[in-house]
Structure formats: structure tokens, C-alpha cells
Design a protein around this motif. Structure first.
Motif, mmCIF file in Angstrom:
data_model
loop_
_atom_site.group_PDB
_atom_site.id
_atom_site.type_symbol
_atom_site.label_atom_id
_atom_site.label_comp_id
_atom_site.label_asym_id
_atom_site.label_seq_id
_atom_site.Cartn_x
_atom_site.Cartn_y
_atom_site.Cartn_z
ATOM 1 N N HIS A 12 -5.606 3.183 -3.264
ATOM 2 C CA HIS A 12 -6.951 2.913 -3.778
ATOM 3 C C HIS A 12 -6.905 2.682 -5.289
ATOM 4 C CE1 HIS A 12 -8.608 4.215 0.093
ATOM 5 N NE2 HIS A 12 -9.735 3.641 -0.300
ATOM 6 N N SER A 13 -6.148 3.523 -6.009
ATOM 7 C CA SER A 13 -6.072 3.336 -7.463
ATOM 8 C C SER A 13 -5.343 2.042 -7.810
ATOM 9 C CB SER A 13 -5.399 4.538 -8.128
ATOM 10 O OG SER A 13 -4.044 4.655 -7.735
ATOM 11 N N LEU A 14 -4.338 1.677 -7.015
ATOM 12 C CA LEU A 14 -3.648 0.415 -7.240
ATOM 13 C C LEU A 14 -4.598 -0.758 -7.001
ATOM 14 C CD1 LEU A 14 -1.047 -1.163 -7.829
ATOM 15 C CD2 LEU A 14 -0.514 -1.031 -5.382
ATOM 16 N N TRP A 62 -6.247 -11.002 -4.607
ATOM 17 C CA TRP A 62 -6.008 -10.626 -6.003
ATOM 18 C C TRP A 62 -4.763 -9.767 -6.199
ATOM 19 C CZ3 TRP A 62 -11.730 -8.791 -6.986
ATOM 20 C CH2 TRP A 62 -12.571 -9.917 -7.035
ATOM 21 N N VAL A 63 -4.085 -9.391 -5.129
ATOM 22 C CA VAL A 63 -2.906 -8.534 -5.263
ATOM 23 C C VAL A 63 -1.759 -9.334 -5.868
ATOM 24 C CG1 VAL A 63 -1.252 -7.074 -4.055
ATOM 25 C CG2 VAL A 63 -3.621 -7.173 -3.279
ATOM 26 N N GLN A 64 -1.115 -8.765 -6.873
ATOM 27 C CA GLN A 64 -0.031 -9.446 -7.570
ATOM 28 C C GLN A 64 1.315 -8.798 -7.226
ATOM 29 O OE1 GLN A 64 -0.875 -9.390 -11.804
ATOM 30 N NE2 GLN A 64 -3.073 -9.513 -11.407
ATOM 31 N N PRO A 65 2.348 -9.600 -7.013
ATOM 32 C CA PRO A 65 3.688 -9.051 -6.738
ATOM 33 C C PRO A 65 4.353 -8.596 -8.035
ATOM 34 C CG PRO A 65 3.746 -11.451 -6.692
ATOM 35 C CD PRO A 65 2.313 -11.070 -6.927
ATOM 36 N N ILE A 66 4.239 -7.319 -8.365
ATOM 37 C CA ILE A 66 4.697 -6.844 -9.677
ATOM 38 C C ILE A 66 5.775 -5.766 -9.594
ATOM 39 C CG2 ILE A 66 2.551 -7.431 -10.858
ATOM 40 C CD1 ILE A 66 1.640 -4.566 -10.528
ATOM 41 N N PHE A 67 6.097 -5.281 -8.382
ATOM 42 C CA PHE A 67 7.058 -4.185 -8.263
ATOM 43 C C PHE A 67 8.357 -4.657 -7.611
ATOM 44 C CE2 PHE A 67 2.841 -2.158 -8.161
ATOM 45 C CZ PHE A 67 2.971 -1.291 -9.237
ATOM 46 N N SER A 68 9.475 -4.194 -8.148
ATOM 47 C CA SER A 68 10.783 -4.557 -7.590
ATOM 48 C C SER A 68 11.123 -3.723 -6.365
ATOM 49 C CB SER A 68 11.873 -4.353 -8.647
ATOM 50 O OG SER A 68 11.613 -5.122 -9.792
ATOM 51 N N LEU A 69 10.607 -2.496 -6.327
ATOM 52 C CA LEU A 69 10.825 -1.596 -5.196
ATOM 53 C C LEU A 69 9.520 -0.868 -4.909
ATOM 54 C CD1 LEU A 69 12.664 -0.047 -3.165
ATOM 55 C CD2 LEU A 69 13.186 1.554 -5.032
ATOM 56 N N VAL A 70 9.104 -0.894 -3.658
ATOM 57 C CA VAL A 70 7.860 -0.235 -3.238
ATOM 58 C C VAL A 70 8.197 0.793 -2.162
ATOM 59 C CG1 VAL A 70 5.636 -0.537 -2.077
ATOM 60 C CG2 VAL A 70 6.390 -2.207 -3.778
ATOM 61 N N ALA A 84 2.284 -6.291 -3.016
ATOM 62 C CA ALA A 84 2.565 -5.868 -4.395
ATOM 63 C C ALA A 84 4.052 -5.919 -4.721
ATOM 64 C CB ALA A 84 2.029 -4.457 -4.622
ATOM 65 N N CYS A 85 4.876 -6.166 -3.720
ATOM 66 C CA CYS A 85 6.331 -6.226 -3.922
ATOM 67 C C CYS A 85 6.750 -7.647 -4.288
ATOM 68 C CB CYS A 85 7.050 -5.775 -2.655
ATOM 69 S SG CYS A 85 8.837 -5.594 -2.843
ATOM 70 N N LYS A 86 7.607 -7.758 -5.291
ATOM 71 C CA LYS A 86 8.084 -9.063 -5.721
ATOM 72 C C LYS A 86 8.903 -9.742 -4.622
ATOM 73 C CE LYS A 86 8.527 -8.116 -10.686
ATOM 74 N NZ LYS A 86 9.501 -8.011 -11.818
ATOM 75 N N GLN A 87 8.942 -11.055 -4.680
ATOM 76 C CA GLN A 87 9.813 -11.778 -3.765
ATOM 77 C C GLN A 87 11.259 -11.371 -4.027
ATOM 78 O OE1 GLN A 87 9.403 -16.019 -3.952
ATOM 79 N NE2 GLN A 87 10.764 -16.392 -2.225
ATOM 80 N N GLY A 88 11.954 -10.991 -2.986
ATOM 81 C CA GLY A 88 13.326 -10.512 -3.136
ATOM 82 C C GLY A 88 13.409 -9.026 -3.403
ATOM 83 N N GLY A 89 12.242 -8.376 -3.599
ATOM 84 C CA GLY A 89 12.223 -6.934 -3.786
ATOM 85 C C GLY A 89 12.368 -6.213 -2.456
ATOM 86 N N ARG A 90 12.384 -4.887 -2.515
ATOM 87 C CA ARG A 90 12.579 -4.096 -1.297
ATOM 88 C C ARG A 90 11.380 -3.169 -1.064
ATOM 89 N NH1 ARG A 90 18.046 -0.948 -1.620
ATOM 90 N NH2 ARG A 90 17.273 -0.446 -3.719
ATOM 91 N N ILE A 91 11.123 -2.912 0.215
ATOM 92 C CA ILE A 91 10.023 -2.028 0.602
ATOM 93 C C ILE A 91 10.575 -0.943 1.521
ATOM 94 C CG2 ILE A 91 7.792 -1.847 1.767
ATOM 95 C CD1 ILE A 91 7.305 -4.767 1.109
ATOM 96 N N CYS A 92 10.192 0.293 1.256
ATOM 97 C CA CYS A 92 10.565 1.421 2.113
ATOM 98 C C CYS A 92 9.284 2.103 2.592
ATOM 99 C CB CYS A 92 11.438 2.405 1.342
ATOM 100 S SG CYS A 92 11.933 3.850 2.323
ATOM 101 N N ILE A 93 9.085 2.114 3.891
ATOM 102 C CA ILE A 93 7.919 2.740 4.500
ATOM 103 C C ILE A 93 8.343 4.101 5.048
ATOM 104 C CG2 ILE A 93 6.180 2.551 6.323
ATOM 105 C CD1 ILE A 93 5.836 0.443 4.212
ATOM 106 N N VAL A 94 7.695 5.180 4.583
ATOM 107 C CA VAL A 94 8.078 6.537 4.978
ATOM 108 C C VAL A 94 6.908 7.214 5.684
ATOM 109 C CG1 VAL A 94 8.973 8.755 4.184
ATOM 110 C CG2 VAL A 94 9.537 6.664 2.916
ATOM 111 N N GLY A 95 7.190 7.842 6.814
ATOM 112 C CA GLY A 95 6.136 8.566 7.521
ATOM 113 C C GLY A 95 6.624 9.073 8.852
#
Length: 549
Positions: free
Chosen positions: A140-142, A258-266, A285-296
Motif C-alpha cells: 500500500h505504501s509503495l 503508473w507502476v514503475q520498474p525501479i527495483f533490481s530484486l523484489v 515494480a521489478c526491473k526487466q532482467g531483475g529477480r522476484i522472490c515470493i515467500v509465503g
């Protein structure tokens, strides 16, 4: 102790404290570490798995951090893995500490995102994470940050949604406007844009959005859906004051692009509790070529009733073409509780140093007599907790109910009925309960029985708290004095909590109100998930209480 080793554990978590104390360790406040005999050092090493040691200038040997093979595999992916990752982290497996350490292995420079579920999780994570690359944010804050980039004067407002509806159709009957606004909220939690009429009708049916038969003649379901869609459209347009609703914070930047890809790792924590717009925001929000880790933990998914994607982790795994790793060894629960949980989650395992623990079957009356400060009582519903809490207070045992926000909602309900006395309030409460149940029964749709059960639970909770109150003001005062949050409680007490409010909490002894649970270990639905969450809150003793106090 003649010969000691210094065990330094950052954070001094309750579960670690209890287990180290059971080994005879004592806390050294000056050094902020544990002193323990060398003969018990190996056991201490196992207990501190997943807890980073604080540096010690000199003195006895420092017991090193011991990481499990599962944790090492996660660190290896953070260090050099490619693609995206899903981590299935079971209850009490050291998830947050593992994530913190994993970030230290990540080679990415620039901005890294650790997306957490709520403000409480954010505060806790910010206390532990000092890496300057990492931004700890709720989604929400993001989302609000992305909105502010476009609407620079954007400000949250509790009433903007109602005013949008008033602009669409001035003077709507209160019952109609209430249901339309509920529908708008669910649409913003379940969709990523402007849905068509059929999609909105499906949401209204699934969430039991309906009005009385008399009003439905003027406002049929298609009209209710139309009103909701018009409010959604208005949400995309900035008003004079740049006001946004709470639900806009995630939905609006997704729907408006409006979401911008600004993070190298999410890294997204508690992903099983996220709704689809939240998960989409993390992805975009993850940059192209960046990595995403979903935890849960897919088996801790119990927020479907408020819009969380019940299979969100599976959907994200498919969308991201992600590989999977696990955290399956719990350092919280004793062996007997893990065996019980295995009926629901077969891959759940106890740590090698886990105590046997105990599972006690008892009548509720006997269980309540045995409860002491520091214990917890868990229920699937709120109303039974009210009776237990009041019974404990009558016995002279401090007790409170988890959830300050629930207390506020109940007070709002009391005020909404505008009763002049307690008898008048109880009459109006019964009338409200009957009206709601009749409406739900007439509309049919999915989950009718569950919805009726929630209405009855709310009414019974208010009826119970009204006992022995002389006036309406006393009812409100009693509610507010009973409901508190664990992180702001005024004094130690027996904590009475719904399972939903107990997530992220733990106690040495937990008493379950067994009669409130259903389909406890059957299948893979949300009901068995609720029971799994409930039983895994205990570190030592699980009491299964049945009957009435």
C-alpha cells in the motif's frame, strides 16, 4: 556455571528465550547475549538456527549461527540463482530471519524491495534490516508512492469513495449505497482495472452483495453493478483535492499503469495474504532482467473473505515461471503438534531439538480454570472469546481480546443502532440480525451458511458484552477495554484471539475452542488452513477444549 559459552542472539525472540531458558541459560543484559554451560552448547547451536549472532568484543567462545540445508539453498539462489523463486515457508520456520540473511548474499546493487503485509511487519523488518540497499515497504505504501509521482498532492481520505458514489447517483438509499461501496471495495481488491458488468455481477454474487427485495425492484443487480463500475471510473480521475481511498493505494497505480520498474530484486513476504493487485504491483515494480522472490505459506491462506487471492502463490509461480524452494522445519512447535499438523501439511517437520510437547483434551470449563497470564485462547469465531474473556476476568485472571480494530468496529455498530438503553439496543440488535440473515438467505449465492454464521457471531459478541451493562456508554467502554493489540497491550494477560488475529504470534500454551472449528483436517480448503494456523501458534502445550464454560 563454571565454564560457559556466550550465546548472542539478536532480537531475543520469545521462542528462543523460552527454549534457551529450558537449557539453563541466563540472559546477560549488559552484553545482550545468553550465558550457557559449554556442555549444552550443541543444543544451543540447534536452537539458534536462523538467528544471527551479535558481535562480541571478547570473552568466551561465540556460538556460531547454524543454518539448515534448506536455508543454505535459499542463500545460494540469492547469491547466484537465475530466474524467479517461490519459497514455501511453513509456520515457525525462521522465515523473516532467513530473508534478512538471504539479502546479504544478493549481488544486486541499486534499490532492492522487501514488500511486507502490513505496518506491523514493516516496523519489525526495519528493526532487523540495516542494509542500505533494501527498502522495506507495505505494498500500500509503495502504491501510494507511485500515485504521488502522478498526483503530487494525493492525500488519503475515508469519505472520498462515498462522495464519488454521491456524484454518480445523488440521494441513494443508505442500504443501496452501503452495498455498492462494499462492491467497489471488493472490485479494487480482486481486479486490476475496470471490470465488465458480468465480472462485477460475479463478484457481487460471490461476496453476497445484495439489497432487500423491495429496493431490488428499483435497483436490480445489474444496476448495482453499473453504479460500482461508475465509481471505479471516477477513481481514475483526480478530484480537486487529489483524494484517494485506502483501496486506491494498490488498485489505482495498477489500473492506471503508473507502476514503475525501479527495483533490481523484489522479495514479497506473506504472499499468501496478498490480493492480485498487490502481487501485480510487486511484479511490475521489478526491473526487466531483475529477480522476484515470493515467500509465503499456501496453507496459511485464510484471508479469502476479504479479497486475498486464495491461490495467489500458485498463480504467481505460473506467471513468473518460478522454481520452488522450501522452509519446512519448524523451530517453534513441539513434536506432537507437528504430527497433528502433518494431517494437513505433510511436509512439515520438527527440529531435531524440539521437545515432545503435549496435547491435552479437556472440557472448556476445566481449561479456563487452568489458564494463566501468558497463555492464549484461540477460536475460529469472536463471540466465544467474549464469554471466555469475561469468565477469566470474573475469576480474577487478567484477560483481553486481540484486535483493537475489531473493538472499534463493534463500537461503530453499537452507535449505528442508536439505542437509548441496553434493552432497546438488544431489541434493535435482534432486528438487525434477522434482517441481515433474511437478506442473505433470500439472495442465495456462494458461502451462504458462512455469511450467516458471521452475522450471528457479530450479534452474539455484542449481546454477550452487553451483559451487566447499565447503559450504552458502559457497553462501548467495556468493548474498548477488552480489545487490544499484542504490540500495544497495557499489561500481561491471557490473550483471547480469533485465528486470523493470531497470525505471526506464538505462546507457550495455547487453548483451542475446538467446537468453533469445522472441517479441521479435511481437504485443502481454507477451513483446514485455519486449523493449521491455530495449532502452530504453540511452543509447548496445545489444549483442545470442548463444551461450554
Amino acid at each position: 556455571m563454571s565454564k560457559t559459552e556466550l550465546v548472542a542472539i539478536r532480537g531475543n525472540t520469545f521462542v528462543v528465550k523460552e527454549k534457551l531458558k529450558s537449557l539453563g541459560a541466563r540472559w546477560n543484559g549488559a552484553e545482550k547475549c545468553w550465558m550457557i554451560s559449554a556442555s549444552r552448547a550443541d543444543e544451543a547451536r540447534a536452537i539458534v538456527v536462523g538467528n544471527s549472532p551479535a558481535p562480541v568484543a571478547s570473552g568466551p567462545t561465540l556460538v556460531e549461527t547454524v543454518w539448515s540445508d534448506e536455508q543454505k539453498a535459499i542463500f545460494a539462489w540469492f547469491a547466484s540463482g537465475t530466474g524467479n523463486m517461490v519459497v514455501l515457508a511453513r509456520a515457525g520456520t525462521g522465515k523473516t530471519t532467513t530473508i534478512k540473511e538471504a539479502f546479504a548474499h544478493a549481488p544486486e546493487q541499486g534499490r532492492l524491495l522487501y514488500a511486507v503485509f502490513n505496518k506491523k511487519n514493516q516496523r519489525e523488518a526495519q528493526e532487523k534490516i540495516t542494509d542500505a540497499r533494501i527498502e522495506v515497504k507495505t505494498l500500500h505504501s509503495l502504491g501510494f508512492w507511485f500515485i504521488k509521482n502522478i498526483w503530487r498532492d494525493a492525500v488519503p481520505d475515508d469519505f472520498v469513495e462515498a462522495e464519488r458514489l454521491e456524484q454518480v447517483w445523488p440521494g441513494l438509499p443508505e442500504e443501496v449505497s452501503t452495498q455498492v461501496l462494499k462492491l467497489v471495495g471488493f472490485c479494487k481488491n480482486l481486479t486490476t482495472g475496470i471490470p465488465d458488468t458480468n465480472a462485477v455481477l460475479d463478484i457481487a454474487d460471490a461476496r453476497n452483495i445484495s439489497i432487500s427485495e423491495e429496493l431490488e425492484k428499483q435497483f436490480p443487480p445489474a444496476q448495482i453493478a453499473f453504479l460500482a463500475i461508475e465509481v471505479l471510473k471516477k477513481s481514475l480521475k483526480e478530484d480537486r483535492s487529489s483524494r484517494i481511498s485506502f483501496n486506491d493505494m494498490v488498485w489505482l497505480p495498477i489500473a492506471a499503469g503508473w507502476v514503475q520498474p525501479i527495483f533490481s530484486l523484489v522479495v514479497v513476504d506473506e504472499a499468501q495474504d496478498m490480493n492480485m493487485p498487490q502481487l501485480m504491483m510487486a511484479e511490475r515494480a521489478c526491473k526487466q532482467g531483475g529477480r522476484i522472490c515470493i515467500v509465503g505459506d499456501d496453507r496459511q491462506a485464510i484471508y479469502g473473505f476479504r479479497g486475498a487471492a486464495s491461490d495467489g502463490m500458485h498463480l504467481m509461480q505460473q506467471r513468473l515461471n518460478a522454481s520452488t524452494l522450501g522452509l519446512t522445519t519448524t523451530y517453534r512447535c513441539p513434536r506432537l503438534v507437528v504430527e497433528l499438523a502433518n494431517q494437513i501439511v505433510p511436509d512439515y517437520t520438527a527440529a531435531s531439538t524440539a521437545p515432545e510437547g503435549e496435547i491435552v483434551d479437556s472440557t472448556l470449563s476445566e481449561a479456563v480454570k487452568s489458564l494463566v497470564v501468558g497463555d492464549a485462547v484461540l477460536s475460529r469465531l469472536n463471540a466465544p472469546l467474549m464469554g471466555v474473556a469475561l469468565s477469566l476476568l470474573r475469576r480474577g485472571t487478567p484477560a483481553r481480546i486481540e484486535g483493537r480494530d475489531i473493538g472499534k468496529q463493534l463500537v461503530s455498530m453499537v452507535r449505528k443502532l442508536r439505542a437509548k438503553s441496553v434493552p432497546d439496543f438488544l431489541r434493535k440488535l435482534k432486528a438487525w440480525e434477522k434482517k441481515q440473515i433474511d437478506r442473505i438467505s433470500a439472495s442465495g449465492g456462494k458461502h451462504t451458511n458462512s455469511k450467516i454464521e458471521l452475522i450471528r457471531d457479530q450479534a452474539l459478541t455484542l449481546e454477550t458484552v452487553s451483559q451487566d451493562c447499565e447503559n450504552i456508554e458502559a457497553v462501548e467502554t467495556k468493548i474498548l477495554s477488552l480489545f487490544e493489540d499484542s504490540d500495544s497491550a497495557r499489561k500481561p494477560a491471557v490473550v483471547c484471539s480469533s485465528v486470523h488475529k493470531s497470525k505471526g504470534l506464538e505462546w507457550p500454551r495455547v487453548c483451542l475452542l475446538e467446537d468453533t472449528f469445522r472441517n479441521k483436517t479435511a481437504g485443502s480448503g481454507e477451513e483446514s488452513n485455519v486449523y493449521y494456523v491455530a495449532i502452530t501458534r504453540t511452543m509447548r502445550t496445545l489444549i483442545r477444549a470442548t463444551g461450554k464454560d
